[in-house]
Enzyme design. Structure first.
Site, mmCIF file in Angstrom:
data_model
loop_
_atom_site.group_PDB
_atom_site.id
_atom_site.type_symbol
_atom_site.label_atom_id
_atom_site.label_comp_id
_atom_site.label_asym_id
_atom_site.label_seq_id
_atom_site.Cartn_x
_atom_site.Cartn_y
_atom_site.Cartn_z
ATOM 1 N N GLY A 64 3.184 3.454 1.488
ATOM 2 C CA GLY A 64 4.138 3.382 2.678
ATOM 3 C C GLY A 64 4.529 4.635 2.809
ATOM 4 N N ARG A 65 4.843 5.463 1.845
ATOM 5 C CA ARG A 65 5.652 6.927 2.188
ATOM 6 C C ARG A 65 4.832 7.877 1.458
ATOM 7 N NH1 ARG A 65 10.346 8.198 -1.131
ATOM 8 N NH2 ARG A 65 10.546 6.758 -2.780
ATOM 9 N N GLY A 125 8.439 6.015 6.095
ATOM 10 C CA GLY A 125 7.653 6.921 5.449
ATOM 11 C C GLY A 125 8.107 7.984 4.765
ATOM 12 N N LYS A 175 4.768 12.636 -1.752
ATOM 13 C CA LYS A 175 5.487 11.576 -1.453
ATOM 14 C C LYS A 175 6.709 12.208 -0.115
ATOM 15 C CE LYS A 175 6.909 8.819 -4.098
ATOM 16 N NZ LYS A 175 7.336 7.807 -5.278
ATOM 17 N N GLY A 230 0.815 -1.251 0.020
ATOM 18 C CA GLY A 230 -0.051 0.084 -0.003
ATOM 19 C C GLY A 230 0.944 1.260 -0.052
ATOM 20 N N ARG A 271 -2.614 1.085 -9.708
ATOM 21 C CA ARG A 271 -1.497 0.372 -10.132
ATOM 22 C C ARG A 271 -2.164 -1.121 -10.453
ATOM 23 N NH1 ARG A 271 2.739 2.117 -6.635
ATOM 24 N NH2 ARG A 271 2.087 4.055 -5.759
ATOM 25 N N ASP A 284 3.243 -3.666 -8.445
ATOM 26 C CA ASP A 284 2.771 -2.458 -7.921
ATOM 27 C C ASP A 284 3.239 -1.174 -8.532
ATOM 28 O OD1 ASP A 284 5.201 -3.766 -6.539
ATOM 29 O OD2 ASP A 284 5.105 -2.014 -5.331
ATOM 30 N N ASN A 285 4.456 -1.263 -9.271
ATOM 31 C CA ASN A 285 4.932 -0.241 -9.883
ATOM 32 C C ASN A 285 4.693 0.106 -11.479
ATOM 33 O OD1 ASN A 285 6.397 0.303 -7.504
ATOM 34 N ND2 ASN A 285 8.392 -0.769 -8.359
ATOM 35 N N ARG A 317 3.824 14.516 -6.591
ATOM 36 C CA ARG A 317 4.033 13.961 -7.995
ATOM 37 C C ARG A 317 2.555 13.947 -8.725
ATOM 38 N NH1 ARG A 317 5.298 7.647 -7.593
ATOM 39 N NH2 ARG A 317 3.151 7.496 -6.449
#
Length: 502
Positions: A84-85, A118, A105, A82, A175, A246-247, A168
């Protein structure tokens, strides 16, 4: 008046968690991407940019949330993923009513941080800022950075590094792993809700289609855009480094940068991530890994499409990639019309470049000087660059023959249309122009990014500003940066491999 909202809140609440960012205090606004801000209709003051990017205050309508998803990391399924940061702040629409996600981010821990802090560091923030502008200018779909801040707080990575936060911008932050998560849960209702959200926010033209055609076409669009994106990566010599599912963005945008790199010498199996000990995401493997990732997504969509639709999607990736890659590399070779047999010439060219240890980008820049009459002159830049070996003489003969065929085919086509055919001089001008419009003069090599990072860590942001402007016009180079258009030296500048923390 600009409207700020977060459409993701309309999805079921198990899709996300509300998060309060951990502000970065005593920070400097390092850079604001004014062209992108103008595109989005954002006219914040410098203080407002600072407050938003540091996580201190947000416009009414933006609600920070961390998304839940899963994914395959280096081939292994990880259910504990998920945001995370970072947090999704929300959306804003541009003048064409295109919705854009804005994501903060490095904003601190979330429920999905998995023991991480994070936070982001200045090194990775600068790299992501630079590569977004570089790829965008090269015509590669990509996320981009809107603003970047640098604080006094230190974050531990390999050592202590200064913290940074940045905004961003993407068409979506959905994703492949979002769909994997819901498929693993066998939650068809939520799966369709997410698919409809993607259609509504990214692909509205599909909204009127009935089920299950709507979901089959959504899958086809994602797969096709992914194939085109990866073909462009290969064309410009870009290595992503961490192509986990996930990317991978369902918008077909280059997403989640880590140890990326552009090729220096043409090393076809180059691995830019030193954590990738098996070479899973090597430059040469990116097309097949794109297919692998799409097959994972196709499997997830099996809940809502037919087996025939699934098979078609896999074939669509292969056909789309092959066509886009071949036409892209032929354009870099000055060939306006690719032929099926050109795949052999393209492959042999790259293999010879690798065997000759020649720079991938400089080769195509020098190719504009290839000329039948001038090739054997002592001062010919192309011959000086590749050398006059038997292998390159044979290559030159093949290239010359292919150019002759290209000219003949154009003449035949134009004669059939009763148009005047190009004479040899005009054809040569077209060849050179085609190469120049498909080959950058300035490439964001890793050693250049490192120089910019080191300056920023000293709070010297001038190199970052200079390079952001330069990378937006990569097909020309200013006198001040002329030396950077040459191949890098052997002294620690070539083939740098970085870690996932990059």
């Amino acid at each position: 008046m600009t409207q700020f909202y977060n459409a993701y809140l309309n999805l079921p609440n198990h899709f996300y968690r509300a998060v309060k960012p951990q502000p970065m205090l005593e920070a400097d606004l390092v850079h604001c991407n004014q062209p992108l801000a103008h595109q989005l209709g954002l006219n914040f003051s410098a203080q407002q940019w600072l407050d938003i990017t540091c996580g201190v205050a947000f416009p009414d309508g933006w609600t920070p949330i961390a998304q839940k998803y899963t994914g395959h990391q280096f081939g292994y399924y990880n259910p504990q993923l998920g945001d995370g940061r970072g947090v999704l702040l929300g959306q804003v629409n541009d003048a064409h009513d295109q919705a854009w996600d804005v994501h903060l981010k490095g904003s601190g821990q979330t429920p999905f941080s998995r023991q991480g802090d994070g936070r982001a560091v200045l090194r990775s923030a600068v790299r992501e800022y630079l590569i977004g502008e570089a790829l965008h200018a090269l015509g590669v779909p990509t996320t981009r950075c809107l603003a970047l801040c640098h604080g006094l707080e230190n974050v531990r990575r390999d050592g202590l590094e200064p913290r940074a936060t940045y905004l961003r911008v993407a068409k979506t932050h959905i994703r492949f792993g979002h769909f994997e998560w819901l498929a693993q849960q066998n939650d068809v209702v939520s799966f369709k809700a997410l698919a409809n959200y993607v259609i509504q926010t990214v692909y509205p033209d599909l909204a009127t289609l009935p089920e299950p055609e709507r979901y089959a076409q959504l899958l086809n669009t994602i797969v096709s855009r992914t194939a085109q994106m990866i073909a462009l990566w290969q064309k410009v010599g870009f290595c992503h480094g961490v192509m986990n599912t996930d990317n991978m963005s369902v918008a077909g945008e280059t997403f989640d940068f880590g140890p990326y790199a552009f090729l220096d010498d043409c090393q076809l199996h180059y691995v830019c991530n030193h954590s990738d000990t098996q070479g899973r995401y090597a430059y040469s493997q990116q097309p097949s890994m794109g297919l692998w990732n799409c097959q994972v997504l196709i499997s997830a969509f099996a809940h809502v499409i037919s087996e025939a639709d699934a098979q078609h999607a896999a074939e669509l990736y292969i056909n789309t990639y092959n066509q886009a890659y071949l036409s892209g590399l032929c354009a870099k070779l000055g060939l306006a019309n690719s032929l099926p047999q050109d795949k052999h010439f393209v492959a042999d060219t790259l293999i010879l470049l690798e065997q000759s240890s020649l720079d991938f980008h400089v080769f195509f820049n020098k190719l504009v000087y290839f000329n039948v009459e001038q090739r054997h002159c002592q001062s010919n830049p192309f011959t000086e660059f590749v050398g006059d070996s038997q292998a390159w003489q044979q290559w030159a003969t093949r290239y010359q023959a292919r150019l002759a065929l290209e000219h003949a085919n154009q003449e035949a086509a134009q004669n059939n249309l009763l148009h005047t055919a190009l004479n040899p001089t005009q054809f040569e001008t077209q060849r050179v122009a085609l190469i120049n419009t498909n080959t950058p003069q300035l490439v964001l090599r890793n050693y250049i990014a490192q120089e910019i990072i080191e300056a920023a860590q000293r709070k010297d942001y001038a190199p970052l500003t200079q390079w952001v402007h330069a990378l937006r016009e990569p097909f020309s180079v200013c006198d001040a940066l002329k030396a950077y258009s040459a191949p890098p030296s052997q002294k620690g500048q070539k083939g740098l491999a970085l870690s996932c923390s990059s």
